[in-house]
Structures are given as C-alpha cells and as structure tokens.
Enzyme design. Structure first.
Site, PDB file in Angstrom:
ATOM      1  N   GLU A   6      71.183   6.777  27.993  1.00  0.00           N
ATOM      2  CA  GLU A   6      69.741   6.677  28.253  1.00  0.00           C
ATOM      3  C   GLU A   6      68.931   7.529  27.270  1.00  0.00           C
ATOM      4  O   GLU A   6      67.780   7.872  27.538  1.00  0.00           O
ATOM      5  CB  GLU A   6      69.406   7.081  29.696  1.00  0.00           C
ATOM      6  N   ARG A   9      63.181   7.390  17.986  1.00  0.00           N
ATOM      7  CA  ARG A   9      62.795   5.979  18.070  1.00  0.00           C
ATOM      8  C   ARG A   9      61.404   5.775  17.480  1.00  0.00           C
ATOM      9  O   ARG A   9      60.455   6.447  17.840  1.00  0.00           O
ATOM     10  CB  ARG A   9      62.826   5.528  19.532  1.00  0.00           C
ATOM     11  N   GLY A  26      58.294 -13.045  24.120  1.00  0.00           N
ATOM     12  CA  GLY A  26      57.406 -13.774  25.003  1.00  0.00           C
ATOM     13  C   GLY A  26      56.773 -15.004  24.385  1.00  0.00           C
ATOM     14  O   GLY A  26      55.971 -15.690  25.039  1.00  0.00           O
ATOM     15  N   ASP A  81      68.530  -2.145  23.287  1.00  0.00           N
ATOM     16  CA  ASP A  81      69.716  -2.595  24.016  1.00  0.00           C
ATOM     17  C   ASP A  81      70.233  -3.866  23.349  1.00  0.00           C
ATOM     18  O   ASP A  81      69.473  -4.817  23.140  1.00  0.00           O
ATOM     19  CB  ASP A  81      69.376  -2.907  25.472  1.00  0.00           C
ATOM     20  N   TRP A  99      64.824   7.776  27.130  1.00  0.00           N
ATOM     21  CA  TRP A  99      64.022   6.615  26.762  1.00  0.00           C
ATOM     22  C   TRP A  99      63.629   5.808  28.009  1.00  0.00           C
ATOM     23  O   TRP A  99      63.181   4.673  27.925  1.00  0.00           O
ATOM     24  CB  TRP A  99      64.698   5.764  25.702  1.00  0.00           C
ATOM     25  N   ASP A 108      74.216   3.895  35.404  1.00  0.00           N
ATOM     26  CA  ASP A 108      73.818   2.541  35.801  1.00  0.00           C
ATOM     27  C   ASP A 108      73.518   2.454  37.284  1.00  0.00           C
ATOM     28  O   ASP A 108      72.606   1.723  37.702  1.00  0.00           O
ATOM     29  CB  ASP A 108      74.935   1.550  35.448  1.00  0.00           C
TER      30      ASP A 108
END
Length: 674
Positions: A335, A387, A404, A496, A550, A610
């Site tokens: 994470e 990032r 999208g 991811d 993140w 998770d």
C-alpha cells in the site's frame, strides 16, 4: 510459557491528526485498585487517557481524555503532526490524583505539510558516502552524458492475496486469480513479447508479490486455471452459435473466442507457468521485477512487534531470490505505506529503493528541491521515488481518466448475469451464483443504462490515441520541469497491474501504444526503471520521507478505522506469541519444527492488508473476516499444541496442505531483535 495478566495499551498511527489505541485492564488489576483505594473507588473514579509528546527526552502533557469505562479502544485526535507521542491509561480519583495502569509505546505522527527546512544535502547512494552539502561537480562527473531531457518510469504493482482453497469444490475467490491471469498478466506478457519482436527497446518495472508468485507456480491452481480457460473457450464457441443471426454480437463472440485461444497459446508457450515469462523479461533487461513483503502486510501497523515486520520482509525477499534468482533492487512497500522505522530493516536486506506516495516526498524534511521529479534518500542510502500525480490522474481519475472513455468496454455488463440460467449455469459458480464470465458485449456509452454494443476497432483506435496522448503529456511535462532543474528529472507513474485489463479492458493495449510511442526519437524522455536511474544518477538529495500510504487521504486510515480496527489486537497478540516461540524453541525436533513453521505461515496470512481493505470497502467482508479469523484460530491452536507438547500431526498435515505457501520458511526469523 505462562501469560502475565497485566494492563496493556497499544498505540497506532492512523493519520497526522489521529491515533488509535486499544487496551485491556484485567479483573485482577481492578481488584487491586479497589483493594488499595477502597470500596466504591471504581464507581467514584473516572477512566482516562493522558496523551504526552516527547521532545529530546522531555515529556509534555498534551491532553487528558475521559473515556467510556466499558470501552477497550479509543481514537485520539491531535492538533498537530510530526511529533513523538505516547499515552498513559488509568483512572482519576475524586481528589484528582491520576492512578496509572499502563503506558503505551511511542509513535511518531506524520508531517502535516511541507517542511520549512530548505537545506540541501546529497548522498552518493552507489558508494554510501556521508551526505555533503554541495557536490555539484562530482555529481556531473558521475551522471555523464545523457541525450534526452528526462526519464519516465512506469511501475506496475501486481498483487493478489493468497487465495488457494483445495478444501472447496468451487471457490469463487480463486477466480480473482484466474481473471487477473486472463485479463491482465497474460495480455501484458503478450504486449512485452510483441514489443521485443518489433525490436522496440523498452524498460518497465513490475512488483510481483510473493503471494502472487506462489500462486502462479502452484500446480493445483494452474490445473484449475486450465479448466477455467477451457470453459471460457467453450462458452465463446457456444456464443458464436447463439449469436449467428446477429452480425455485431457474432463478431464479438468470434473476437472473444480468438482472444481466449490466444491466451491459452501464450500460457502454453511458457509451460503453464507465468513466472517463466516474467523471469525471461527480467533476464533480458526489459523488466525490473521488484519485491514486496511476504503477504502484503501493512508494515507500519505491524511495527508494535518489530520482529514481525522484519520477518515479513525477510521471508518476502528470500522468496523473491529463490524464484527470480538474484537479489531485488527495490521494493513495493504494501500500500506504499512507509514509516521511519522501516529505514534500518530495508538497509539490512540490501534494498536500494522503494516506491512511495506523493506525500512521502512533498512533505519530507528537508524539503525536496525538485518534489517528486527526483528521488530522495534517507540518511542510510535508501531511496524513495514518489508517485507523480499528473500522470496518475490521467489514468486513475474517475472524472476524466482514460478508462472512462465511452468507446471502451463496459465492465459491469457480463453475460453471466444476463443470459438464462439453464444456458449459463455450467460457466458460473456451481451453487448457481451468477458471476462474471469475461464475455461482455457492451461499451461504456455514457451515464445511461442503455448501452451500445462494444466496437473493438473503435476501442483500439482510442487506446492508440490515449497511449499517444500519454506520451505527449510526459514529453511536455519533462520539457517543462527540466528547464528549472540541474538534475535529470524522472516521472514515476505507479499503478495496480490489475487496472490494466481487468477494470480497464484495453489497458494492456494502452501500455503497448505508450511504450511504442515513447521509443520514437522526438520524445524528450527515455523509459527507465528506478534501479537503472540510480545506477546512472547516484547522487540523491538526502531527506527524510514523510510517513504515508497511497490510500485515501495518503495515510493509514483505510486499514485502521472503526470497521476493521478489531483485527490488530489479535494480530499483535499472535505476533508476540510467535516471537516467544522463536526465542524458546532453539533446537526443535522435526515435528515441532514443522508446527513452528506452519504457525509462522498462519500469522503471515492473517497479516495481509487485503483483509482490512476489503472490510473497509464493504465488498466481500464475510470472506475477509473469515480469512483473518481462520488463520488466527489455526495459529493459536498450533501455539497451544506446541507449548503443551501435544502436536496433532494429522491436523498439522491438513493445514500444511491448505496453507502451503513459502515451503522454505524459517520460524527463527521471528527471534527477538537485540
């Protein structure tokens, strides 16, 4: 090994402004309190938490919180961040005397904003030299000539928790892996092979977590995947027949049939083991595989027992070396969750860098001269690559991100939910639960329930446009920032892996188009990996990254909040027990050693981030809670059997078969840190 029944309070960081603590006060303690202060003293006193900061050994009381006497945990809100804090648990008597029951551990809260300290120091991370204030001449010599103006590093985080259920005939959760293999990993392997065949030089970084590595090589799961994939092919063949009178749907059915057969061909090419492909790309120099902790445990929230953090890292890194064949250069902290306490252990295991959230760099101290456009280094030479938010938003944003686009495939319309049960039943869950089949006939279209049919050609056109747009955006971004830098900038874009192909069906095609466009001479940047960047540019500004993740709000609140905070009492308790086992059993017999190693596996599997993530997001909550509780129960049963010298070998064999991850695990890694 008797347990001492005494009060205890454990303090954890949720964010810069919020702490979480849990505690226990035993009946024995309360009786001793009543005996000392008289009958009625409990009723006439108030339970309280006293919060203190510590600065250079000087304690300062920040606040007193009167708490519910029946509560066993509490959230503490602070006015400022970047402080060392601890808490005292006790009760206030009627005369305002505070009776202390327990004192917590000390935690350090994250910085709330940018540092005011603008001093600039550099460290040579190749030689681990002492930081120096001004080394510009030497830095230029080290970096040498570079034709482009900067770099772009695409980093894909590949992770699925350990979801292996041979005890179930049809485990829905195993499909998480199978879907990712068909939609993400195998298509990406196809992209890499295609780029190599076209003689396009490229570099990309992927973290492949130990749990995913283990599952990708597991014979049981691979055999089940073959069945899954063959059923996908069979269903697509039936769909060709069913849709023969509908030109658009017939074409789409044929597309899926060709796609599933191509996936099978790639899978077969690499001998039904996808790690063979990733190791090939790593060996050829196109792919830099980085590691992760053993089971993706969120390390800052496990640091109450430092030994468990060290074991997560040691086991994960050793497994990486066993599979990949060499030491990892970098790590994806689960994470992207960083805390100061990780610096020394990362150094111990030879890790050169980690990927971090934007806030880890922007709020670092001293203030980074170039923000996330250059890595920073801790004082012991571990580098953090932050990032880049501009490139992240172009992909992640739910408002204007590429996925999208109305021409891309609609994720939420699958024939598994839409076709008659008697037709679709052989291809969904055997209990009749409707699930995704991977065959989806509609495109996003817009904010409407009336979706248009998916047009593959138009979607590929858009993937090409978006890949080129992403390349142009990075080109312009590098051109802009390089004008004001005396170092070579790097844009780090982490995502991811499962976004590309699963959530965004055309994602692997986008990556192909972006990499292909990036190879053209006109671009101002070159694709690289963080490890390669440090080899070529080893002089890095020395700065202390800010604890962050993140997740939402860039803190730890996704993984510790009122929906899931209950897990940590058990995780920390079992962690302490595992340490005691490792310290006690120095020369176990073979059966004891097997039980000790299995206890370590159960603890690791319970620690996966998770489960708390799933609970917070209210998805498969029952499964996540069951996984935590099952592994905790198995651990505690093994603990009792080991300490009582009553190991049930038959039951141990069953658990070893179910939770068979890390065959070479060594429980001794949990021995106390001196």
């Amino acid at each position: 090994m008797p347990q001492i029944d005494k009060p205890k309070i454990v303090l954890m960081v949720q964010s810069a402004n919020t702490l979480f603590c849990y505690y226990n006060i035993s009946p024995i303690t309360l009786k001793e309190f009543t005996d000392k202060y008289g009958e009625g003293s409990l009723q006439n006193s108030k339970a309280a938490l006293k919060v203190y900061s510590v600065d250079n050994g000087v304690e300062k009381e920040l606040q007193t919180i009167f708490i519910d006497p029946f509560a066993d945990n509490w959230y503490i809100h602070l006015d400022k961040g970047d402080i060392d804090v601890f808490v005292k648990l006790g009760r206030y008597l009627e005369n305002n005397t505070f009776v202390e029951f327990a004192v917590s551990n000390i935690v350090t809260t994250p910085r709330l904003g940018e540092s005011e300290d603008r001093r600039v120091y550099y460290i040579d991370v190749s030689e681990q030299q002492i930081p120096t204030k001004d080394n510009n001449e030497k830095r230029e010599d080290k970096q040498g000539a570079f034709m482009k103006k900067g770099y772009v590093a695409l980093v894909l985080h590949s992770h699925i928790p350990f979801i292996r259920h041979p005890e179930k005939e049809d485990a829905l959760e195993e499909r998480w892996l199978f879907e990712a293999m068909s939609e993400c990993y195998i298509p990406l392997i196809g992209v890499y092979d295609k780029l190599i065949d076209e003689h396009i030089d490229f570099k990309i970084t992927m973290s492949i977590t130990p749990t995913l590595m283990a599952m990708l090589q597991d014979p049981y799961l691979n055999n089940k995947y073959i069945v899954y994939l063959k059923k996908s092919i069979e269903l697509s063949e039936k769909e060709i027949v069913r849709n023969k009178n509908n030109k658009q749907l017939s074409k789409l059915a044929e597309f899926y049939n060709e796609r599933f057969n191509n996936i099978y061909s790639i899978y077969k090419k690499y001998d039904y083991n996808l790690m063979n492909a990733f190791k090939k790309f790593d060996k050829l120099g196109y792919l830099e595989i980085i590691t992760c902790s053993a089971t993706h445990g969120l390390l800052p929230l496990l640091s109450v027992n430092p030994e468990t953090v060290k074991a997560q890292l040691a086991i994960g890194i050793q497994y990486y070396m066993d599979i990949i064949g060499h030491e990892p250069k970098g790590i994806w902290l689960p994470e992207c969750a960083y805390a100061y306490s990780l610096d020394s252990v990362l150094k111990e295991f030879g890790i050169r860098y980690f990927i971090s959230e934007n806030k880890a760099i922007v709020n670092a101290s001293q203030r980074p001269k170039y923000g996330t456009y250059a890595p920073i280094s801790t004082s012991n030479g571990i580098c953090a690559f932050g990032r880049d938010m501009e490139s992240s938003y172009q992909v992640w944003s739910s408002f204007n991100g590429y996925p999208g686009d109305y021409n891309y495939r609609e994720f939420y319309r699958d024939i598994g939910y839409e076709l008659p049960m008697d037709y679709i039943a052989p291809y969904i869950d055997k209990k009749g639960i409707r699930i995704d089949t991977g065959i989806k006939y509609y495109r996003v279209t817009g904010n409407t329930e009336n979706k248009d049919y998916y047009n593959r050609e138009m979607a590929m056109k858009k993937a090409k446009e978006h890949g080129e747009h992403f390349a142009n955006s990075r080109h312009n971004q590098i051109n802009t920032v390089s004008r004001n830098m005396d170092e070579v900038p790097i844009i780090v874009s982490p995502y991811d892996t499962e976004l590309f192909g699963h959530w965004w069906f055309e994602g692997p095609n986008f990556i192909y188009e972006f990499i292909k466009k990036s190879s053209e001479q006109w671009t101002s940047y070159e694709l690289t990996t963080p490890g390669t960047y440090l080899e070529e540019h080893p002089f890095v500004q020395c700065s202390r990254p800010c604890p962050s993740s993140w997740g939402e709000n860039s803190d730890y609140s996704v993984w510790v909040n009122p929906s899931n905070d209950w897990i940590y009492r058990d995780l920390h308790s079992c962690g302490g027990k595992m340490i005691r086992l490792a310290n006690t059993y120095k020369e176990p017999d073979n059966l004891e050693k097997r039980a000790l190693n299995q206890a370590a596996r159960e603890l690791l599997l319970a620690e996966s981030s998770d489960w708390s993530f799933i609970i917070k997001n209210n998805t498969t909550v029952q499964y996540a809670a069951q996984r935590i509780n099952t592994h905790i129960e198995r651990f505690n049963k093994l603990y009792e059997e080991i300490t009582n010298e009553s190991i049930d070998e038959k039951n141990l064999c069953i658990i070893e078969d179910l939770d068979n991850i890390f065959p070479n695990i060594d429980y001794k890694l949990y021995r106390s840190i001196n």
